[in-house]
Scaffold this active site. Structure first.
Site, mmCIF file in Angstrom:
data_model
loop_
_atom_site.group_PDB
_atom_site.id
_atom_site.type_symbol
_atom_site.label_atom_id
_atom_site.label_comp_id
_atom_site.label_asym_id
_atom_site.label_seq_id
_atom_site.Cartn_x
_atom_site.Cartn_y
_atom_site.Cartn_z
ATOM 1 N N ASN A 230 64.273 46.801 45.827
ATOM 2 C CA ASN A 230 63.661 47.653 46.841
ATOM 3 C C ASN A 230 62.436 48.283 46.182
ATOM 4 O O ASN A 230 62.583 49.146 45.310
ATOM 5 C CB ASN A 230 64.634 48.731 47.314
ATOM 6 C CG ASN A 230 64.024 49.659 48.356
ATOM 7 O OD1 ASN A 230 62.826 49.635 48.603
ATOM 8 N ND2 ASN A 230 64.860 50.471 48.959
ATOM 9 N N ALA B 212 60.515 50.509 47.023
ATOM 10 C CA ALA B 212 60.395 51.962 47.210
ATOM 11 C C ALA B 212 61.281 52.741 46.238
ATOM 12 O O ALA B 212 61.203 53.960 46.186
ATOM 13 C CB ALA B 212 60.760 52.334 48.650
ATOM 14 N N CYS B 213 62.112 52.058 45.465
ATOM 15 C CA CYS B 213 63.074 52.699 44.565
ATOM 16 C C CYS B 213 62.577 52.649 43.117
ATOM 17 O O CYS B 213 62.318 51.567 42.587
ATOM 18 C CB CYS B 213 64.422 51.985 44.685
ATOM 19 S SG CYS B 213 65.638 52.482 43.448
ATOM 20 N N GLY B 214 62.464 53.808 42.481
ATOM 21 C CA GLY B 214 62.016 53.871 41.093
ATOM 22 C C GLY B 214 62.936 53.126 40.140
ATOM 23 O O GLY B 214 62.466 52.446 39.221
ATOM 24 N N ARG C 243 62.171 49.500 40.554
ATOM 25 C CA ARG C 243 60.873 49.164 39.944
ATOM 26 C C ARG C 243 60.981 49.116 38.422
ATOM 27 O O ARG C 243 60.425 48.226 37.771
ATOM 28 C CB ARG C 243 59.789 50.158 40.372
ATOM 29 C CG ARG C 243 59.390 50.030 41.824
ATOM 30 C CD ARG C 243 58.141 50.860 42.146
ATOM 31 N NE ARG C 243 58.252 52.260 41.787
ATOM 32 C CZ ARG C 243 58.706 53.216 42.585
ATOM 33 N NH1 ARG C 243 59.132 52.912 43.817
ATOM 34 N NH2 ARG C 243 58.737 54.476 42.186
#
Length: 144
Positions: A12, A14-16, A19
């Site tokens: 995802n 949007a997820c740190g 990432r």
């Protein structure tokens, strides 16, 4: 899967944590297969296999801090694993992330450095997470 073959991440962007996990994989020099699971959810069989291979309970693979979890009252213990899996497929945001699948194993990589336990190739140098925490040193070794 050989050491040079596919590493798969259910990601995802949007997820740190997701990432950072992707960054740690890329820090090996390998480009993984990136599956943005909110747009392309795993099949029921794939999801069940990932959860089993990661040695998790179905409940441990569910995100609890999202609206569908609260709206469906999933905190109640009377839901079967089969029902929970079906909810995860209907609402992919319920699937905790990131899951990573390699030839060494499958893990839910929370925190992101758990991925280091299953990468079939070594880190190629320093890696610092988005929050500034260095988790791999200049020699490609995990910082404990």
């Amino acid at each position: 899967m050989s050491n040079t073959e596919s590493i798969k991440i259910y990601h995802n962007p949007a997820c740190g944590t997701s990432r950072n996990t992707l960054g740690l994989i890329r820090n090996t020099g390998v480009e993984p297969t990136v599956i943005e699971y909110l747009q392309t959810p795993p099949s029921k069989a794939e999801l069940i296999q990932m959860i089993q291979d990661a040695d998790l309970s179905v409940r441990a693979a569910i995100r609890c801090n999202v609206d569908p979890y609260r709206d469906l009252n999933l905190e109640q213990e009377d839901w079967s694993d089969e029902q929970l899996i079906d909810f995860m497929l209907q609402y992919p945001i319920l699937i905790n992330r990131p899951f990573v699948v390699t030839s060494v194993g499958t893990r839910l990589c929370r925190p992101s450095e758990i991925v280091l336990d299953i990468l079939p190739v070594a880190q190629q140098g320093v890696f610092t997470k988005e929050d500034g925490e260095q988790v791999v040193d200049e020699n490609g070794q995990r910082i404990q």
